[in-house]
Design an enzyme around this catalytic site. Structure first.
Site, PDB file in Angstrom:
ATOM      1  N   GLU A  34       1.789   5.549 -42.371  1.00 49.63           N
ATOM      2  CA  GLU A  34       0.694   6.302 -42.994  1.00 49.63           C
ATOM      3  C   GLU A  34       0.969   7.799 -42.917  1.00 49.63           C
ATOM      4  OE1 GLU A  34      -3.128   5.337 -41.286  1.00 49.63           O
ATOM      5  OE2 GLU A  34      -4.214   6.528 -42.775  1.00 49.63           O
ATOM      6  N   TYR A  37      -6.838  -4.112 -33.613  1.00 50.04           N
ATOM      7  CA  TYR A  37      -6.024  -3.356 -32.650  1.00 50.04           C
ATOM      8  C   TYR A  37      -6.287  -3.851 -31.229  1.00 50.04           C
ATOM      9  CZ  TYR A  37      -4.693   0.038 -36.195  1.00 50.04           C
ATOM     10  OH  TYR A  37      -4.143   0.642 -37.295  1.00 50.04           O
ATOM     11  N   GLN A  50       1.972   1.871 -35.787  1.00 51.14           N
ATOM     12  CA  GLN A  50       2.630   2.233 -37.023  1.00 51.14           C
ATOM     13  C   GLN A  50       4.115   2.419 -36.756  1.00 51.14           C
ATOM     14  OE1 GLN A  50       0.758   5.355 -39.259  1.00 51.14           O
ATOM     15  NE2 GLN A  50      -1.263   4.411 -39.190  1.00 51.14           N
ATOM     16  N   ASN A  54      -8.585  -0.105 -48.390  1.00 52.26           N
ATOM     17  CA  ASN A  54      -8.322  -0.204 -46.942  1.00 52.26           C
ATOM     18  C   ASN A  54      -9.642  -0.038 -46.197  1.00 52.26           C
ATOM     19  OD1 ASN A  54      -6.603   0.165 -44.354  1.00 52.26           O
ATOM     20  ND2 ASN A  54      -7.895   1.997 -44.383  1.00 52.26           N
ATOM     21  N   GLU A  55      -9.916  -0.959 -45.309  1.00 53.81           N
ATOM     22  CA  GLU A  55     -11.120  -0.876 -44.468  1.00 53.81           C
ATOM     23  C   GLU A  55     -12.308  -0.400 -45.296  1.00 53.81           C
ATOM     24  OE1 GLU A  55     -10.377   1.047 -40.670  1.00 53.81           O
ATOM     25  OE2 GLU A  55      -8.878  -0.460 -40.162  1.00 53.81           O
ATOM     26  N   GLU A 109      -2.855  -4.386 -39.967  1.00 49.55           N
ATOM     27  CA  GLU A 109      -2.919  -3.335 -38.942  1.00 49.55           C
ATOM     28  C   GLU A 109      -3.143  -4.022 -37.608  1.00 49.55           C
ATOM     29  OE1 GLU A 109      -5.250   0.223 -39.488  1.00 49.55           O
ATOM     30  OE2 GLU A 109      -4.844   0.236 -41.658  1.00 49.55           O
TER      31      GLU A 109
HETATM   32  O1  AHR Z   1      -3.758   3.170 -38.098  1.00 53.31           O
HETATM   33  C1  AHR Z   1      -4.703   4.171 -37.978  1.00 53.31           C
HETATM   34  C2  AHR Z   1      -5.990   3.871 -38.740  1.00 53.31           C
HETATM   35  O2  AHR Z   1      -6.620   2.764 -38.193  1.00 53.31           O
HETATM   36  C3  AHR Z   1      -5.840   3.505 -40.188  1.00 53.31           C
HETATM   37  O3  AHR Z   1      -5.737   4.612 -41.021  1.00 53.31           O
HETATM   38  C4  AHR Z   1      -7.132   2.785 -40.471  1.00 53.31           C
HETATM   39  O4  AHR Z   1      -6.995   1.844 -41.506  1.00 53.31           O
HETATM   40  C5  AHR Z   1      -7.472   2.159 -39.136  1.00 53.31           C
HETATM   41  O5  AHR Z   1      -8.778   2.375 -38.790  1.00 53.31           O
END
Ligand code: AHR
Length: 513
Positions: free
Chosen positions: A39, A262, A366, A184-185, A317
């Protein structure tokens, strides 16, 4: 004397019998589960990938050579770009042509965005590393027209004005765009949309944003469109999108549903990425194993609406999200990467492999300098992280066929945290070679693994193991090889594979059977 005896008693390796059932091959472990995410965030793109053609750092058309050669070894199957939250504020036209607009990156530190790394530079980067493009279109602040024109610009082989503009910018041949993320999200940074609103946008975008690359279609590599999926355990989002999918007719489609999850333990991210102890190691691993529940839960809903498993669950992600490194800029998400992250990544990859029939793509967050990165750079310096080494060790699993392994994982406890001591997966690659992966989570106890192949005699085994003295051992620019793989202690005895899995280690021994 007494103390030494106690110590050696406690370190005696426990035996863990395993059965690798080669007679029951499962689904293909799609190479795309080893995908990455890059990103426009912090120094992930600028410095991590792009230094510009005039840089003293050796580069090819502005893209740093050291990073390219390291990534080539990972056989990165796809790279998700340009975001993330960034994608829903990205306007592709600012990133093409000789004059690039300087814009802002309000999501990530409010820094300026030079747009010098745009469509052509990204496509050049994935070409250099031998990967494929997974682009996220701007659904939040863009329009269907803007996204449709971006795809036409990239993929049209006919002489349209946009295709001519692409040629004038240096690329007459249409690009391949094999994977497309529709936002995205969208439930959060992508526009805080309700499920109903998102689903109607999804229908519009998948109807009008087309891939015109005839050669790509003819070779059977149709572009896969990936809908925004749930945040962690949000089953209601999955229900809504999958219900819409079940009722869909010809004018729109989707082939993937994303999941973002995450390992953070709790928000805001507060765990240190280095300088922690066994307690935090265990807590983080317990948290990461939640991925199994998430994948199972969302897969069950998808099975209800899509029993034929047409739609892939795309964990685009995932990874560890820790507190920012002291002294680094707010919003740059800079963190170190330790042996804990190596163990964490093998546990997640194993979960994806066990769900290979549904999880057919994933992207660790990432790629470089941001969150759980493969590579860290500091100007001209570069290092490979423990996570990089795990991804490299897992390369043979790309597109291999899953083979079930049974074993008693046992458990160890640390206060209220209870963890399995061992995890393992097996697979067979295209050449017939059997692959076994064993993760010893236990930070103190070695394990003696004895794997039999259910009636088939193993002939030989070799391989690599990754461990280090401490749970928070890291590679630094001063000691770049503090954590790196070494030869595994593995042999074949009486047709069985025996291997010593050191405490807190990841081991991949390919086997000839
Ligand atoms: O990876 C960092 C961020 O985490 C991304 O931009 C977003 O999609 C997520 O909340």
């Amino acid at each position: 004397m007494h103390l030494t005896l106690l110590l050696s008693l406690s370190l005696a390796a426990d035996k863990v019998p395993m059965t690798v059932d080669v007679s029951k091959p499962g689904a293909k472990i799609d190479r795309n589960i080893f995908g990455q995410f890059a990103e426009h965030l912090g120094t992930g793109i600028y410095e991590g990938i792009w230094v510009g053609p005039d840089s003293k750092i050796p580069n090819t058309r502005g893209i740093r050579n050291d990073v390219v050669s390291a990534l080539r070894a990972l056989k990165v199957p796809n790279v998700r770009w340009p975001g993330g939250c960034f994608a829903d504020e990205y306007h592709w036209r600012k990133g093409i042509g000789p004059q690039r607009a300087i814009t802002l990156n309000p999501n990530w530190g409010g820094v300026t965005e030079p747009n010098t790394f745009g469509t052509h530079e990204f496509m050049d980067f994935i070409h250099q590393i031998g990967s494929r493009a997974y682009l996220s279109v701007n659904l939040g602040s863009g329009t269907p027209q803007e996204a449709a024109e971006w795809l036409e610009y990239m993929t049209a082989s006919q002489q349209t004005s946009l295709a001519r503009e692409r040629a004038a910018n240096g690329h007459p041949e249409p690009y391949e765009v094999p994977y497309l993320g529709i936002g995205n999200e969208s439930w959060d940074c992508g526009g805080n949309m309700s499920t109903d609103y998102y689903v109607s946008q999804l229908k519009i975008y998948t109807r009008f944003v087309r891939n015109y690359n005839a050669a790509q279609q003819e070779s059977g590599k149709q572009m896969l469109e990936i809908a925004v999926g749930p945040n962690e355990a949000d089953t209601q989002w999955t229900e809504a999108v999958m219900k819409a999918y079940q009722a869909k007719h010809w004018s729109w489609d989707m082939q993937g549903l994303s999941l973002h999850a995450y390992t953070v333990v709790k928000w805001p991210p507060a765990y240190a990425s280095v300088g922690f102890g066994v307690k935090e190691y265990n807590q983080v691993l317990q948290s990461t194993l939640e991925m199994e529940n998430l994948v199972s839960k969302h897969s069950a809903i998808m099975d209800k609406y899509d029993p034929g498993k047409q739609v892939a669950l795309v964990v685009d992600e995932w990874g560890a999200w820790y507190a920012k490194l002291p002294g680094t800029q707010q919003g740059f998400l800079a963190q170190q990467n330790s042996l804990r992250d190596a163990v964490l990544s093998s546990l997640n990859l194993n979960i994806f492999a066990r769900h290979a029939d549904r999880v057919r793509m994933a992207n660790i967050a990432q790629m470089i300098n941001v969150l759980q990165a493969m590579i860290l750079t500091d100007k001209e310096k570069m290092l490979l992280t423990p996570t990089y080494h795990v991804f490299r060790m897992y390369v043979p699993f790309q597109d291999a066929t899953f083979i079930p392994v049974t074993f008693d994982a046992g458990s160890y406890t640390d206060g209220s945290v209870r963890l399995p001591r061992v995890d393992a997966i097996a697979a067979r690659d295209a050449s017939g070679k059997l692959l076994l992966e064993v993760t010893n989570l236990d930070p103190e106890q070695p394990l003696e693994i004895e794997a039999s192949l259910n009636g088939v005699a193993a002939k030989s085994a070799s391989g690599e193991t990754l461990t280090a003295p401490k749970v928070d051992s890291v590679n630094t620019f001063e000691a770049r090889n503090a954590v790196r793989p070494k030869a595994a202690n593995v042999k074949v005895q009486g047709g069985k594979i025996t291997l010593t899995a050191e405490p807190k280690s990841v081991t991949v021994p390919p086997v000839q059977a």
